[in-house]
Design an enzyme around this catalytic site. Structure first.
Site, PDB file in Angstrom:
ATOM      1  CD  GLU A 168      -3.197   4.649  10.201  1.00  0.00           C
ATOM      2  OE1 GLU A 168      -2.203   5.079  10.819  1.00  0.00           O
ATOM      3  OE2 GLU A 168      -3.179   4.395   8.978  1.00  0.00           O
TER       4      GLU A 168
ATOM      5  CG  ASP B  39      -0.287  -0.059   2.537  1.00  0.00           C
ATOM      6  OD1 ASP B  39      -0.150   0.993   3.186  1.00  0.00           O
ATOM      7  OD2 ASP B  39       0.111  -1.162   2.943  1.00  0.00           O
TER       8      ASP B  39
ATOM      9  CG  ASP C 120      -5.627   4.188   7.007  1.00  0.00           C
ATOM     10  OD1 ASP C 120      -5.705   4.009   8.231  1.00  0.00           O
ATOM     11  OD2 ASP C 120      -4.544   4.412   6.429  1.00  0.00           O
TER      12      ASP C 120
END
Length: 316
Positions: free
Chosen positions: A98, A6, A96
């Site tokens: 985080e 990625d 994503d």
């Protein structure tokens, strides 16, 4: 399974043919972040990786600390549409996660998923987070369903062996300091736990006349020499769906005489229970006035002690 990477603009200009020739077969590339930010290398990476023959998907870096889930999903969807990267032929769009906001993080994720599906028309979505976040902060049982896949980051573990595992986990990010031909500097390394090609939805649609034979009804009886993938191809059904509705612990192990239900063969009046975090089979059985043995039999559970949040159980 297969190796993948990625990337974002931090990797600079990438020689995707060299990445492919080094044995990597799939990639996720950053496309957006928050509201308004577009990765300056996102378009080029999507086009370059796709042209090199890799399986490719785009990811969005979430900022629940500053924005609403709907606004972020709409921003991501707009860039996916501009790149024509949301539909068939692409890996499921990825969130994503985080950063933590001050509110309900599992609720934020659930709302993002709902909005992205509504805006893109694509049901399959991948959620990326660390093992610790999946275990302690995201409460997947709140938003996980059959079309949501998990990509787990856990460094210092053997490829394909993150500490957080369920049947929804499709990939393990095991290093942030990998070196790959065609890329200058460090890059994330990943190991797929399943065949990712079916997740692109790239197989051509079935012609109308192909389907389960009328005399078979919604159940297929396995014949000698059959494999799940061949059965699925023969009747134009995704083998993942057959494995899911039959709760097959090992899709490679089917036997002659076994009766397999097809995804569209469920009685519409049949009650379905979606497993939540902390559930046990005996507890669910007591709630519905049945036994755990009946639940296990009715759902072809290989191990009655192993159920997971998001799993769909048919109530006898």
């Amino acid at each position: 399974m297969t190796s993948g990477i990625d990337v974002s603009n931090h990797q600079g200009v990438i020689n995707w043919n060299s990445v492919r020739d080094s044995g990597h077969t799939w990639a996720y590339t950053k496309l957006t972040e928050g509201v308004g930010y577009v990765d300056p290398r996102g378009d080029a990476n999507l086009a370059g990786a796709s042209a090199a023959g890799l399986l490719v998907g785009a990811y969005h870096f979430a900022r629940p600390d500053t924005n609403s889930p709907a606004a972020e999903a709409q921003h991501f969807a707009a860039e996916l549409a501009r790149n024509d990267a949301a539909g068939h032929g692409w890996l499921p769009p990825c969130l994503d996660i985080e950063r933590a906001g001050t509110g309900d993080l599992p609720g934020w994720v659930a709302s993002f998923i709902t909005e992205l599906r509504k805006t893109t028309g694509r049901r399959e979505i991948t959620i990326y987070a660390s093992s610790a976040w999946f275990s302690e902060r995201l409460d997947p049982g709140y938003w996980l369903d059959d079309d949501t896949y998990l990509w787990v980051a856990h460094y210092g573990r053997p490829p394909g062996q993150p500490s957080y595992t369920t049947t929804h986990v499709i990939a393990h990010q095991y290093s942030a300091t990998g070196r790959v031909p065609g890329i200058t500097g460090d890059v994330d390394l990943n190991h797929a736990l399943v065949d990712l090609a079916p997740l692109t939805g790239s197989n051509p649609p079935c012609p109308p006349e192909v389907g389960i034979p009328e005399q078979q009804g919604p159940v297929y009886t396995v014949q000698p020499g059959d494999t799940l993938s061949e059965i699925a191809e023969r009747y134009c059904v995704d083998w993942h769906d057959i494995a899911r509705v039959n709760n097959l612990a090992d899709p490679d192990r089917i036997y002659p005489g076994q009766r397999l239900r097809f995804p569209d063969g469920r009685d519409p009046d049949e009650e379905i229970y979606i497993v939540k975090a902390g559930d046990t089979l005996s507890g669910i059985a007591q709630r519905y006035g049945t036994t755990w043995q009946a639940l296990a039999y009715h759902n072809n559970l290989a191990d009655p002690n192993r159920i997971y949040p998001g799993q769909r159980l048919r109530i006898p």
